[in-house]
Design an enzyme around this catalytic site. Structure first.
Site, PDB file in Angstrom:
ATOM      1  N   GLU A  58      82.466  28.389  -7.029  1.00 24.48           N
ATOM      2  CA  GLU A  58      81.388  28.632  -7.978  1.00 24.48           C
ATOM      3  C   GLU A  58      81.163  27.520  -8.990  1.00 24.48           C
ATOM      4  O   GLU A  58      80.029  27.294  -9.399  1.00 24.48           O
ATOM      5  CB  GLU A  58      81.646  29.951  -8.727  1.00 24.48           C
ATOM      6  N   SER A  71      74.304  84.914  19.814  1.00 24.91           N
ATOM      7  CA  SER A  71      75.390  85.871  20.088  1.00 24.91           C
ATOM      8  C   SER A  71      76.659  85.589  19.303  1.00 24.91           C
ATOM      9  O   SER A  71      77.590  86.400  19.336  1.00 24.91           O
ATOM     10  CB  SER A  71      75.704  85.869  21.591  1.00 24.91           C
TER      11      SER A  71
END
Length: 605
Positions: free
Chosen positions: A110, A374
């Site tokens: 950086e 069912s």
């Protein structure tokens, strides 16, 4: 000469040199006055400019003590992080607490001149300008680490000259206020590194499961590569991009002499990100957070241990995915849901709410209410048992008509009289209606379903026996747990403990409540086991295990269910389509029962 003047005569002109000496003060004075005026107006303009830059800047002390949203971390039962929200912070660390290569990685990628500039780097700005002009586009920035810190701590991300000028002002103030090491510490503890993680310690714990104190070289390089684009480059969002960026950082460190080129290459080969085993646990995490505000009304940061079993979650996801992309695709099935629950406590071990959480966050296991078909019949049987029938009582399976309604039996060939167990095992509709009538009609069956946790709504007529009401998959799974555990209703829950450091504080689980007699629960359990051994659910059978369950299929195969249990596990499966489009001959005893089998078979006994 005096006399000539008195008579009105003009005086003699002064010598040229005398005249020159008289005009000199006038010229120099004019320029002096102009310089003073210009300097005054220049100072005023500079003051106005400075005021315009700083009048709305936040107080530095307040920004350094910035507030944040409380962080929430959800962990699986083994401690694996499955979800984070809010602003997640770890421990505040000093440079002496972290490996030396961590700040070295940051500086290398950086701001290589960080130790020598005064907050703004003219050399770096010039180099970036030349590079951008040469490339014809912006490929390099000239901001220093101090400027990045000023922007992140104090300023908005707007791209404007005024904001950039404010950034310079704040960078100069930071350099005046703090040492270089202090600036690095502030940066490392406050930088955003994606996925809600602020600072290197939070990010290290989230991505690698370790404190920043214990980072390896390649892990440090990966973290320090994130400030460029934390949302896009972090390992959770894009593992491949995170790996490429980490290698860039390693080679930048080699260029600055922080490490050797051999170390950079070797560490790049060691990169290995942990596998995300609970990739779609987002549905579970969303459900687990539903009532947090009521449970923890004044809590700050929370780390909560959940009931989720990461291995079971991954297994359920993988098996559902294989079903949908294999036989399901051929049969027109596009969606599904799975729930795995502990029958004795109600702890949810796995929850899959659809085909892909990334594509749809709608939770089909919890929020979708569909006809259970069912799968509703066991509740009718329980109502009949409580009204005096036995699981071995017999009923007719002959055709019948109630008003304008005549339920059918599909391919079933009538036998005359069959037991209640056989009715459940083969899911015979006409016999089930007769059981309903002997139980006292729809009301007792609906009452039983509601007692076991089904919210409905339900039709108030005999069609309810065929599952024409509504239920969620989670409701059905929790209700079936009572048949498996001896008659106790359990409440599904997700949170098991809070964590502070390494200490776990258990949270109270909802206590089971008696919902039916043990004898009735045993009778229904025995009948549901018959469904699997010789009835419609035979595809769910797993050799060497006692398995019970019930199939459910709605009209035109719009919904297909299998809800079953074995040991302490209750597993529910739903398959269908969001728009209710019929599937191609998919019933509860086909793909759902097979999916249940595939999940149960892989679970430990």
């Amino acid at each position: 000469m005096g006399r000539a003047a008195s008579r009105g005569e003009l005086p003699e002109a002064p010598p040229p040199r005398a005249a020159g000496r008289a005009r000199a003060p006038v010229g120099w004075g004019r320029w002096l006055r102009r310089g003073i005026v210009l300097s005054i107006w220049g100072s005023i303009a500079a003051a106005v400019l400075a005021l315009s830059l700083v009048w709305d800047l936040p107080a530095p002390e307040k920004a350094l003590a910035a507030t944040r949203r409380p962080a929430l971390t959800l962990e699986a039962s083994n401690g694996q992080t499955i979800s984070t929200s809010g602003d997640l912070y770890g421990d505040t660390l000093r440079l002496r607490d972290v490996p030396r290569f961590l700040p070295a990685a940051l500086i290398s990628i950086e701001d290589r001149r960080f130790r020598s500039h005064f907050g703004v780097d003219p050399v770096g700005l010039l180099r970036a300008a030349v590079t951008n002009v040469t490339s014809g586009r912006v490929v390099q920035g000239g901001s220093t680490l101090t400027q990045q810190l000023a922007k992140n701590l104090f300023l908005s991300p707007d791209r404007s000259f005024r904001r950039k000028a404010q950034e310079v002002v704040m960078a100069l103030w930071l350099e005046h206020r703090f040492t270089k090491d202090q600036l690095l510490e502030i940066y490392l503890n406050r930088v955003y590194l994606g996925a809600g993680a602020w600072g290197v310690d939070a990010a290290a714990r989230m991505y690698f499961g370790v404190s920043a104190r214990n980072l390896t070289l390649w892990q440090a390089a990966m973290l320090m590569g994130l400030p460029k684009a934390p949302s896009r480059l972090n390992p959770r969002a894009n593992p491949e991009a995170a790996t490429r960026r980490a290698k860039e950082v390693l080679h930048a460190m080699a260029e600055t002499g922080a490490i050797t080129e051999e170390q950079a290459t070797r560490e790049g080969e060691r990169i290995s990100l942990p596998r995300q085993s609970a990739r779609n646990a987002g549905w579970f995490a969303d459900w687990a957070q539903d009532d947090l505000a009521a449970q923890f009304p004044e809590a700050g940061d929370l780390i909560l241990r959940t009931t989720l079993d990461a291995r079971v979650q991954a297994l359920a996801e993988a098996r559902l995915e294989a079903t949908l992309h294999g036989p399901g695709e051929k049969a027109g099935v596009t969606q599904g849901a799975v729930v795995v629950l502990d029958a004795t406590s109600g702890a949810v071990r796995a929850m899959v709410g659809g085909a892909s959480y990334r594509e749809s966050q709608f939770n089909r296991a919890v929020d979708a209410r569909r006809q259970p078909g069912s799968a509703f019949k066991p509740f009718v049987v329980l109502a009949a048992l409580e009204n005096g029938m036995s699981i071995d009582s017999t009923v007719s399976d002959e055709p019948l008509t109630l008003g304008n309604w005549s339920p059918g039996n599909g391919h079933w060939v009538s036998r005359g009289e069959i037991t209640v167990t056989d009715m459940l095992a083969h899911s015979i509709n006409t016999a089930a209606v007769r059981v309903l009538l002997r139980a006292g009609g729809p009301a007792p069956a609906i009452a039983v379903a509601e007692r076991l946790g089904l919210a409905g709504p339900f039709p108030r007529d005999a069609t309810v026996v065929l599952g024409t009401g509504q239920a969620s998959l989670l409701e059905l799974v929790a209700a079936y747990a009572a048949f498996a555990n001896g008659g106790l209703r359990v409440t599904p829950y997700a949170l098991s403990a809070t964590r502070e450091g390494t200490a776990l504080r258990p949270l109270p689980a909802p206590p089971p409540e008696r919902a039916m007699s043990e004898d009735d629960a045993f009778a229904i359990r025995r009948a549901l086991e018959a469904v699997v051994t010789r009835g419609t659910g035979r595809a769910a059978a797993v050799p060497g295990r006692i398995v019970g369950g019930k199939t459910g299929t709605t009209q035109d195969s719009r919904d297909a269910w299998f809800i079953g249990f074995s040991g302490r596990n209750v597993i529910g499966v739903w398959l269908g389509n969001d728009d209710g489009t019929p599937m191609d001959n998919v019933g509860g005893g086909t793909l759902p029962a097979r999916l249940f089998h595939d999940i149960l078979e892989a679970l430990p006994r």
